[in-house]
Design a protein around this motif. Structure first.
Motif, short mmCIF file in Angstrom:
data_model
loop_
_atom_site.label_atom_id
_atom_site.label_comp_id
_atom_site.label_asym_id
_atom_site.label_seq_id
_atom_site.Cartn_x
_atom_site.Cartn_y
_atom_site.Cartn_z
N LEU A 57 -46.84 20.53 -22.02
CA LEU A 57 -48.01 20.11 -21.83
C LEU A 57 -48.26 18.88 -22.84
O LEU A 57 -49.29 17.89 -22.47
CB LEU A 57 -49.24 21.05 -21.94
CG LEU A 57 -50.75 20.38 -21.22
CD1 LEU A 57 -50.71 20.05 -19.71
CD2 LEU A 57 -51.79 21.78 -21.80
N ASN A 58 -47.72 19.07 -24.03
CA ASN A 58 -47.82 18.21 -25.24
C ASN A 58 -47.61 16.64 -24.65
O ASN A 58 -48.30 15.79 -24.77
CB ASN A 58 -46.95 18.35 -26.32
CG ASN A 58 -47.26 19.78 -26.92
OD1 ASN A 58 -48.51 20.27 -26.74
ND2 ASN A 58 -46.27 20.65 -27.48
N HIS A 59 -46.42 16.78 -23.76
CA HIS A 59 -46.05 15.24 -23.46
C HIS A 59 -46.85 14.62 -22.14
O HIS A 59 -47.24 13.72 -21.98
CB HIS A 59 -44.62 14.97 -23.31
CG HIS A 59 -43.63 15.81 -22.44
ND1 HIS A 59 -42.89 16.73 -22.66
CD2 HIS A 59 -43.78 15.65 -21.09
CE1 HIS A 59 -42.40 17.21 -21.76
NE2 HIS A 59 -42.75 16.78 -20.85
N CYS A 60 -47.03 16.06 -21.30
CA CYS A 60 -47.99 15.43 -20.24
C CYS A 60 -49.38 15.00 -20.49
O CYS A 60 -49.71 14.00 -19.77
CB CYS A 60 -47.80 16.84 -19.10
SG CYS A 60 -46.45 17.16 -18.42
N MET A 61 -49.90 15.64 -21.41
CA MET A 61 -51.33 15.05 -21.71
C MET A 61 -51.20 13.41 -22.35
O MET A 61 -51.98 12.78 -21.98
CB MET A 61 -51.98 15.88 -22.73
CG MET A 61 -52.25 17.41 -22.21
SD MET A 61 -53.26 17.33 -20.57
CE MET A 61 -54.72 16.94 -21.08
N GLY A 62 -49.92 13.43 -22.97
CA GLY A 62 -49.88 12.03 -23.69
C GLY A 62 -49.69 11.15 -22.45
O GLY A 62 -50.04 9.84 -22.34
N GLU A 63 -48.67 11.55 -21.69
CA GLU A 63 -48.27 10.59 -20.48
C GLU A 63 -49.59 10.22 -19.46
O GLU A 63 -49.91 9.25 -19.17
CB GLU A 63 -47.25 11.06 -19.67
CG GLU A 63 -45.85 11.02 -20.28
CD GLU A 63 -44.99 11.72 -19.45
OE1 GLU A 63 -43.69 11.62 -19.55
OE2 GLU A 63 -45.17 12.93 -18.76
N GLY A 64 -50.40 11.33 -19.50
CA GLY A 64 -51.66 11.15 -18.46
C GLY A 64 -52.73 10.28 -19.24
O GLY A 64 -53.39 9.53 -18.55
N LEU A 65 -52.90 10.50 -20.55
CA LEU A 65 -53.90 9.55 -21.14
C LEU A 65 -53.27 8.11 -21.17
O LEU A 65 -54.12 7.06 -20.93
CB LEU A 65 -53.88 10.21 -22.71
CG LEU A 65 -55.04 9.40 -23.46
CD1 LEU A 65 -56.41 9.63 -22.86
CD2 LEU A 65 -55.19 9.59 -25.13
N LEU A 66 -51.98 8.03 -21.28
CA LEU A 66 -51.41 6.45 -21.23
C LEU A 66 -51.87 5.57 -19.88
O LEU A 66 -52.03 4.89 -19.75
CB LEU A 66 -49.86 6.47 -21.48
CG LEU A 66 -49.34 5.21 -21.44
CD1 LEU A 66 -49.46 4.46 -22.65
CD2 LEU A 66 -47.65 5.47 -21.39
#
Ligand SMILES: *Cc1c(COP(=O)(O)O)cnc(C)c1O
Length: 407
Positions: free
Chosen positions: A97-106
């Motif tokens: 989820l750490n990178h999925c939340m980053g990708e989603g915010l991007l």
């Protein structure tokens, strides 16, 4: 190599970590990936993006996750102390989820409406579907029909979270075909959507972005460990599938006098098709749009891979790991199914923590090393929780009554 300037020097603007990485894509998609890179370079430095991501990590994900001292387990093994970074306590039960939340915010900052990805065992699909629900974005997950049948609980999770699961029926109907299908869909819709890769693999800028988004793990752990003990750990270790949880952990310790070890899955043994140890048995090649160590045949096709941990059975490893190994900064070793299952049961029984089978590889390695070290400390990234693996483990290995230390 000089690690004090490492983050300025790597990757190069075209995505190279030494001779590894790059962007091997059809011309139509190069523009789309360059657009993502340009947007990321600007957005990741903006105060608004940084503070919004911090707030999400705290309020939605439940970060920081703790560092935990495994006193009972350590005592059974000798004098070396084992500590866990508890990514199993991150929302949805793993580091993904750490990178999925980053990708989603991007995606949100770029004005995209849809997240597209493939998934094998379904873990990346569930984490991305979670991010999409949070941001109010559409989510399209491509998954082989064979995997859909095997991973029913994760398919159900994705659907409940509002994602569209697209069954892929061509070829062997597993991960490779799902990647092709997801790429095709992205090619048709990249103006409105963003492709979200699930590890530090794929074409530039994904190895960089995913590592940056995962680095919260290492940065938190380093600070927490120093606060707990007053020292740095002697050894830092993590399991490596594509290498994202390991990259996030290791990146924070590159410039420290700390031994760093990545643990690959040796599965049933060293025969082709029985493992997924790309560093141990791979050769240089191109896979899924990037160059790294790949398990491949003479014509460059990926070899079949296997591990008891489905999140680790990938026939390659992130390009940054390839650089870290070749320059001698990080060591890579492998742990087989048997030792991983033993660590799964022992951590459960002696510490009350049921780890993911993936994470159990790193824990098994730490247990082995602790016996040899006699003193000092090992910090292990416990990348996820094992609830998802329980049915499989019980069916194949029982309840683990025989996995005990002799008293
Ligand atoms: C997916 C997964 C992994 C492997 O992925 P990396 O990119 O190598 O981190 C490891 N642990 C868990 C719990 C996973 O879900």
């Amino acid at each position: 190599m000089d690690f004090s300037t490492y983050f300025r020097d790597y990757p190069t603007p075209d995505g190279y970590y030494g001779e590894f990485g790059g962007m091997f894509l059809p011309p139509e998609l190069q523009t789309a990936f360059k657009e993502i890179y340009d947007a990321y370079l600007t957005i990741c430095k903006s105060a608004q993006f940084i503070s919004e991501l911090r707030r999400i990590r705290r309020e939605f994900q439940g970060r920081p996750t703790p560092v935990y001292h495994c006193q009972r387990l350590s005592q059974k093994l000798g004098n070396c102390q084992i500590y866990l970074k508890r990514e199993d306590l991150n929302h949805t039960g793993a580091h993904k989820l750490n990178h999925c939340m980053g990708e989603g915010l991007l995606a949100k900052y770029m004005g995209k409406k849809k997240l597209i990805a493939e998934t094998g065992a379904g873990q990346h699909g569930v984490a991305l579907a979670t991010a999409a629900a949070y941001f109010g974005l559409e989510c399209e997950i491509h998954m082989g029909e064979v995997d859909i049948a095997k991973q029913a609980p994760n398919v159900a999770r994705m659907k409940v979270l509002g994602a569209k699961v697209i069954p892929v029926t061509r070829g062997l109907k597993t991960l490779k075909e799902a990647v092709d299908s997801a790429f095709e869909s992205y090619l048709d819709s990249y103006k409105d959507s963003i492709y979200c890769i699930g590890s530090v693999v794929g074409p530039h800028p994904f190895p960089l972005m995913v590592r940056d988004f995962q680095m919260v793990v290492g940065v938190e752990a380093r600070e927490q460990f120093m606060e707990m003990t007053g020292f740095l750990p002697d050894v830092v270790t993590a399991c490596c599938g594509g290498g994202s949880n390991a990259a996030g952990m290791f990146a924070a310790f590159l410039n420290d006098p700390v031994r760093i070890i990545g643990v690959e899955p040796l599965g049933r043994g060293p025969k082709i098709g029985d493992h997924a140890a790309s560093m141990a048995y791979g050769t240089k090649g191109v896979l899924h749009g990037f160059e790294s160590y790949i398990l491949q045949d003479e014509s460059g096709n990926p070899q079949p891979v296997y591990s008891v941990a489905s999140g680790l059975d990938y026939p390659g490893i992130g390009p940054e790991h390839a650089l870290w190994r070749d320059c001698g900064r990080v060591e890579y070793d492998a742990i087989g199914d048997k030792e991983a299952v033993d660590a799964f049961f022992k951590l459960s029984r002696y510490e009350g923590i049921i780890p993911a089978l993936e994470s159990a590889h790193a824990i098994a390695y730490a247990m082995k090393l602790a016996k040899e070290m006699h003193s000092g400390s090992i910090l292990v990234n416990c990348s996820g929780r094992g609830d998802k693996d329980l049915d499989y483990v019980i069916e194949n290995f029982g309840f683990g009554e025989d996995h005990r230390f002799e008293d």
